[in-house]
Design a protein around this motif. Structure first.
Motif, PDB file in Angstrom:
ATOM      1  N   LYS A 101       1.290 -24.563 -42.583  1.00 45.38           N
ATOM      2  CA  LYS A 101       2.134 -24.469 -41.386  1.00 45.38           C
ATOM      3  C   LYS A 101       2.169 -25.797 -40.632  1.00 45.38           C
ATOM      4  O   LYS A 101       3.231 -26.252 -40.202  1.00 45.38           O
ATOM      5  CB  LYS A 101       1.629 -23.357 -40.464  1.00 45.38           C
ATOM      6  N   GLU A 102       1.006 -26.422 -40.481  1.00 43.60           N
ATOM      7  CA  GLU A 102       0.949 -27.723 -39.798  1.00 43.60           C
ATOM      8  C   GLU A 102       1.771 -28.767 -40.538  1.00 43.60           C
ATOM      9  O   GLU A 102       2.495 -29.557 -39.920  1.00 43.60           O
ATOM     10  CB  GLU A 102      -0.496 -28.189 -39.684  1.00 43.60           C
ATOM     11  N   LEU A 103       1.661 -28.791 -41.857  1.00 44.86           N
ATOM     12  CA  LEU A 103       2.425 -29.754 -42.650  1.00 44.86           C
ATOM     13  C   LEU A 103       3.922 -29.536 -42.510  1.00 44.86           C
ATOM     14  O   LEU A 103       4.689 -30.499 -42.367  1.00 44.86           O
ATOM     15  CB  LEU A 103       2.014 -29.671 -44.120  1.00 44.86           C
ATOM     16  N   GLN A 122       7.456 -27.102 -29.575  1.00 44.02           N
ATOM     17  CA  GLN A 122       6.251 -26.698 -30.314  1.00 44.02           C
ATOM     18  C   GLN A 122       6.345 -25.232 -30.735  1.00 44.02           C
ATOM     19  O   GLN A 122       6.007 -24.874 -31.867  1.00 44.02           O
ATOM     20  CB  GLN A 122       5.001 -26.914 -29.472  1.00 44.02           C
ATOM     21  N   ALA A 123       6.826 -24.397 -29.829  1.00 47.22           N
ATOM     22  CA  ALA A 123       6.958 -22.968 -30.132  1.00 47.22           C
ATOM     23  C   ALA A 123       7.983 -22.731 -31.241  1.00 47.22           C
ATOM     24  O   ALA A 123       7.754 -21.919 -32.150  1.00 47.22           O
ATOM     25  CB  ALA A 123       7.352 -22.191 -28.876  1.00 47.22           C
ATOM     26  N   VAL A 124       9.096 -23.439 -31.199  1.00 49.78           N
ATOM     27  CA  VAL A 124      10.137 -23.272 -32.209  1.00 49.78           C
ATOM     28  C   VAL A 124       9.645 -23.724 -33.577  1.00 49.78           C
ATOM     29  O   VAL A 124       9.850 -23.024 -34.581  1.00 49.78           O
ATOM     30  CB  VAL A 124      11.429 -24.031 -31.805  1.00 49.78           C
ATOM     31  N   ALA A 129       7.740 -22.456 -39.043  1.00 48.89           N
ATOM     32  CA  ALA A 129       6.714 -22.597 -40.080  1.00 48.89           C
ATOM     33  C   ALA A 129       6.150 -21.235 -40.459  1.00 48.89           C
ATOM     34  O   ALA A 129       5.960 -20.935 -41.640  1.00 48.89           O
ATOM     35  CB  ALA A 129       5.608 -23.533 -39.601  1.00 48.89           C
ATOM     36  N   SER A 130       5.891 -20.394 -39.467  1.00 48.48           N
ATOM     37  CA  SER A 130       5.369 -19.059 -39.760  1.00 48.48           C
ATOM     38  C   SER A 130       6.374 -18.227 -40.545  1.00 48.48           C
ATOM     39  O   SER A 130       6.000 -17.468 -41.442  1.00 48.48           O
ATOM     40  CB  SER A 130       4.997 -18.341 -38.458  1.00 48.48           C
ATOM     41  N   GLY A 131       7.649 -18.373 -40.229  1.00 43.05           N
ATOM     42  CA  GLY A 131       8.682 -17.654 -40.961  1.00 43.05           C
ATOM     43  C   GLY A 131       8.759 -18.082 -42.417  1.00 43.05           C
ATOM     44  O   GLY A 131       8.863 -17.238 -43.321  1.00 43.05           O
TER      45      GLY A 131
END
Length: 174
Positions: A101-103, A122-124, A129-131
């Motif tokens: 996710k960070e990458l 940051q939230a978007v 990434a989570s999606g």
């Protein structure tokens, strides 16, 4: 050693991959493994970083810009995606999922010059990434075929385009 790592993750859960199993498969000694890697986790983090398919961003830009009608991954990109699917499925690891996710966020921030001092950006990027990781998890252990391409295209049109427009400060189109 990276290839051996991916081969093992395809056969057993990440928690069962050891330095010894990699050394055994490659045919090297412990000193060689630890010369290049501090641990199996360090090895895995580097393997994940090497497998993030940044080519998908170009493909998404062409899709969102109308230059292509759909998403069709090339063999190299498809292989990288299938590797990442292994890590977000049942045999994966919270450490590796978090790293992925960070990458993904870092790739988008660099590519689109996003302002990460903004909490909403940051939230978007975290949501995006989570999606993506969620979609990868659905294909863990399955081939990333035309159905995967269709899912990726839908996610791109419905979420990625508007999210990037928002993050770049462009008002969404009605």
């Amino acid at each position: 050693m990276i290839t051996a790592f991916w081969g093992q993750v395809a056969r057993v859960p990440f928690a069962e991959v050891t330095a010894f199993s990699i050394i055994w498969e490659v045919g090297c000694n412990r000193a060689t493994f630890y010369y290049y890697f501090d641990s199996v986790d360090n090895h895995a983090l580097r393997a994940v970083a090497a497998s993030v398919p940044v080519e998908i961003i170009d493909l998404m830009e062409r899709l969102l810009g109308g230059a292509v009608a759909g998403v069709h991954l090339d063999a190299h990109t498809r292989s990288a995606v299938e590797r990442l699917c292994l890590l977000v499925g049942d045999g994966g690891s919270p450490l590796l999922i978090s790293h992925l996710k960070e990458l993904l966020q870092q790739v988008w921030v660099r590519r689109f010059d996003l302002d990460t001092t903004r909490e909403d950006v940051q939230a978007v990027t975290a949501f995006m990434a989570s999606g993506i990781v969620g979609i990868l998890g659905q294909f863990a252990g399955r081939p990333c075929d035309a159905l995967f391409d269709a899912h990726l295209a839908t996610i791109g049109r419905v979420f990625t385009g508007p999210a990037l427009e928002f993050a770049k400060g462009i008002p969404p189109q009605a």
